[in-house]
Design an enzyme around this catalytic site. Structure first.
Site, PDB file in Angstrom:
ATOM      1  N   ASP A 209      19.324 -13.550 -11.897  1.00 48.47           N
ATOM      2  CA  ASP A 209      18.073 -12.939 -12.326  1.00 48.47           C
ATOM      3  C   ASP A 209      17.893 -13.001 -13.837  1.00 48.47           C
ATOM      4  O   ASP A 209      16.764 -12.987 -14.335  1.00 48.47           O
ATOM      5  CB  ASP A 209      18.026 -11.476 -11.866  1.00 48.47           C
ATOM      6  CG  ASP A 209      18.034 -11.361 -10.346  1.00 48.47           C
ATOM      7  OD1 ASP A 209      17.730 -12.376  -9.685  1.00 48.47           O
ATOM      8  OD2 ASP A 209      18.346 -10.273  -9.835  1.00 48.47           O
TER       9      ASP A 209
ATOM     10  N   ASN B 248      10.886  -6.649 -16.725  1.00 47.85           N
ATOM     11  CA  ASN B 248      11.557  -5.610 -15.957  1.00 47.85           C
ATOM     12  C   ASN B 248      11.207  -4.204 -16.421  1.00 47.85           C
ATOM     13  O   ASN B 248      10.510  -3.479 -15.739  1.00 47.85           O
ATOM     14  CB  ASN B 248      13.073  -5.811 -16.007  1.00 47.85           C
ATOM     15  CG  ASN B 248      13.604  -6.495 -14.759  1.00 47.85           C
ATOM     16  OD1 ASN B 248      12.850  -6.829 -13.853  1.00 47.85           O
ATOM     17  ND2 ASN B 248      14.899  -6.712 -14.703  1.00 47.85           N
TER      18      ASN B 248
ATOM     19  N   ASP C 109      18.989  11.890 -20.698  1.00 47.26           N
ATOM     20  CA  ASP C 109      19.590  10.704 -21.308  1.00 47.26           C
ATOM     21  C   ASP C 109      18.552   9.669 -21.714  1.00 47.26           C
ATOM     22  O   ASP C 109      18.876   8.738 -22.456  1.00 47.26           O
ATOM     23  CB  ASP C 109      20.582  10.067 -20.333  1.00 47.26           C
ATOM     24  CG  ASP C 109      21.866  10.875 -20.215  1.00 47.26           C
ATOM     25  OD1 ASP C 109      22.068  11.786 -21.039  1.00 47.26           O
ATOM     26  OD2 ASP C 109      22.655  10.609 -19.288  1.00 47.26           O
TER      27      ASP C 109
END
Length: 523
Positions: free
Chosen positions: A251, A360, A390
């Site tokens: 990918d 992405n 986070d």
């Protein structure tokens, strides 16, 4: 004889007149019952466009002129009027055809009235937002485009009918190979030899791929190696000369191919030669047959939307964002109903330091600091929430099966026009991932009371630090990545879910040998 000819002409005229009147009466009945009303058109990003007036009714001004003829006209005048209508109707039909073929962005807009101008000048200038996102470009590179569907009325085609075609035969092919993987050297040689010798293509590769020692030592591959065109990332612009992209690897090769083209992207054909291969549906064993099919055209494609991201430095006034420097009343005045006042923005100081197309996700995290990340999330200029944890992930539907899936987000099909917002380990049990329309604009800034800075990365690359006063603007790009499907866009996606992510894979429940043994039938 003269009376006989007059009688024949009169009979023919009467039969012609009765047929025309019958046709007109049927058309009038269709218009009155709604069968002749125009279909509603879906303008991308602009909602549904319907004809004015009540559906099924046509105003007198909208009806053809033959419906408004006076009954006292003579047959000669009627024939002359019909000839003029046919001449004028052909011109009107050409105008309507050209107007229908015009792109959505090329339609003329009426000039606003004086009151509207005054209102626009008095009101603050804001970006026009739409729920459905921008209309994606349908031309990929210099020669590829989506096969037009003549039966489609809307500008956005049905995803199942997205087929690839070529305006001209492809000539230039970009081959991307996974670096530091010796197992891909032989497949790379076979593909380049096939494209150069059998297909007479111009093959482009990266300079560092050609300079590989395993290729330079191969004398049999020397003649092919000398015919390869090389480029360097960041130095050579190849966006206007590539017709097709072929990826060999996982990918990451598809993500790298997307980063090379910040505008229109050529069609991408990805072969599964990596570790995961969620975005690479093709098997290299049959590469000759598959590549030949793509060159012939009419291949199914998936338009993978991308995010247009801008990093703006010093856009917000630093003095008004320092922690603990404001009184509660003053801070309440700065944000009214979650909206940032325009005095809070410093458009002159803000400068765009980075603009990217992301396939992405965009990840904002706390970086090396041990403190919680504290960032504010705005949607179309309105404060939605503050993210304490986070970090936060803003992903495309393609990225929903990557980092976002590991953070607990849902998996979205690539053809769904949406943006997903996923928190990373939030300091709240009720903070669940959300999906927003593709046309909105998200903005991420550091909260005024944040104890540390934040870090941002784009598809895992170009990581940089975000300070107070900086902001990240994210919206859907109009330049998707046309990914060629092995079978079709539905089967390929579910096949990847099952093979790569083992989606819903479990041990099947055994069938009962005797239904009477069930506890439900007891007593």
């Amino acid at each position: 004889m003269g009376y006989l000819m007059i009688f024949v002409v009169r009979k023919r005229f009467q039969s012609h007149t009765s047929s025309v009147q019958g046709l007109l009466s049927r058309r009038m009945e269709n218009l009155e019952t709604g069968q002749g009303s125009q279909p509603s058109l879906a303008m991308p990003g602009r909602g549904m466009v319907q004809p004015s007036g009540h559906p099924g009714q046509v105003s007198e001004s909208a009806r053809p002129s033959k419906y408004q003829e006076h009954p006292s006209k003579s047959p000669r005048r009627r024939r002359e009027g019909k000839r003029s209508q046919r001449r004028g109707g052909g011109h009107e039909q050409m105008l309507q055809e050209s107007e229908r073929r015009r792109l959505p962005s090329q339609h003329e807009h009426p000039e606003p009235s004086g009151s509207a101008i005054d209102t626009a000048e008095s009101s603050p200038k804001r970006r026009a937002h739409f729920l459905h996102g921008p209309y994606p470009a349908t031309h990929f590179g210099p020669k590829a485009c989506i096969l037009p569907n003549p039966t489609s009325v809307m500008h956005i085609q049905d995803p199942a009918s997205q087929r690839l075609t070529w305006n001209k035969p492809p000539v230039n092919v970009l081959v991307i190979r996974k670096i530091r993987d010796e197992s891909l050297v032989e497949p790379f040689k076979e593909l380049c030899r096939f494209l150069v010798e059998e297909k007479q293509m111009m093959v482009y590769v990266e300079r560092r791929v050609v300079d590989d020692t395993s290729l330079s030592k191969d004398e049999a591959f020397g003649s092919i190696r000398n015919q390869l065109c090389t480029f360097r990332e960041g130095y050579d612009d190849i966006s206007d000369c590539i017709d097709l992209i072929i990826c060999l690897g996982g990918d990451g090769t598809l993500l790298y191919a997307s980063s090379l083209f910040q505008g229109s992207v050529p069609p991408v054909m990805a072969f599964h030669l990596g570790s995961l291969g969620f975005l690479t549906p093709f098997k290299f064993e049959s590469y000759k047959t598959e590549v030949a099919k793509v060159f012939e055209g009419n291949a199914a494609i998936t338009l993978r939307s991308r995010l247009k991201v801008k990093v703006v430095k010093d856009m917000l006034q630093r003095t008004s964002l320092q922690p603990y420097s404001q009184e509660p009343q003053q801070q309440q005045q700065q944000e009214v109903n979650g909206l940032l006042p325009h005095g809070h923005m410093n458009s002159e100081a803000g400068r765009v330091t980075l603009q990217l197309q992301v396939l992405n996700e965009v990840v904002v995290d706390r970086g090396p600091s041990s403190y919680l990340s504290n960032v504010d999330l705005y949607l179309d200029g309105r404060l939605i929430t503050s993210v304490q944890g986070d970090g936060v992930i803003v992903s495309t539907p393609t990225g929903s099966t990557a980092y976002a899936a590991a953070a607990g987000a849902s998996m979205i099909h690539p053809n769904v026009p949406a943006i997903m917002v996923t928190p990373i380990c939030p300091h709240s049990l009720s903070f669940r991932p959300i999906v927003v329309p593709a046309g909105v604009e998200l903005m991420i800034t550091l909260s005024p009371d944040a104890r540390n800075t934040a870090w941002v990365s784009f598809d895992g690359r170009k990581r940089q630090e975000i300070h107070h006063g900086d902001c990240i603007k994210i919206t859907t790009s109009c330049y998707p990545v046309p990914s060629i499907c092995c079978h079709d866009l539905v089967y390929d996606w579910f096949e990847s879910l099952a093979q790569c992510l083992h989606w819903n894979v479990r041990k099947r429940q055994a069938r009962l040998a005797d239904v009477s043994d069930s506890s439900d039938t007891e007593n």
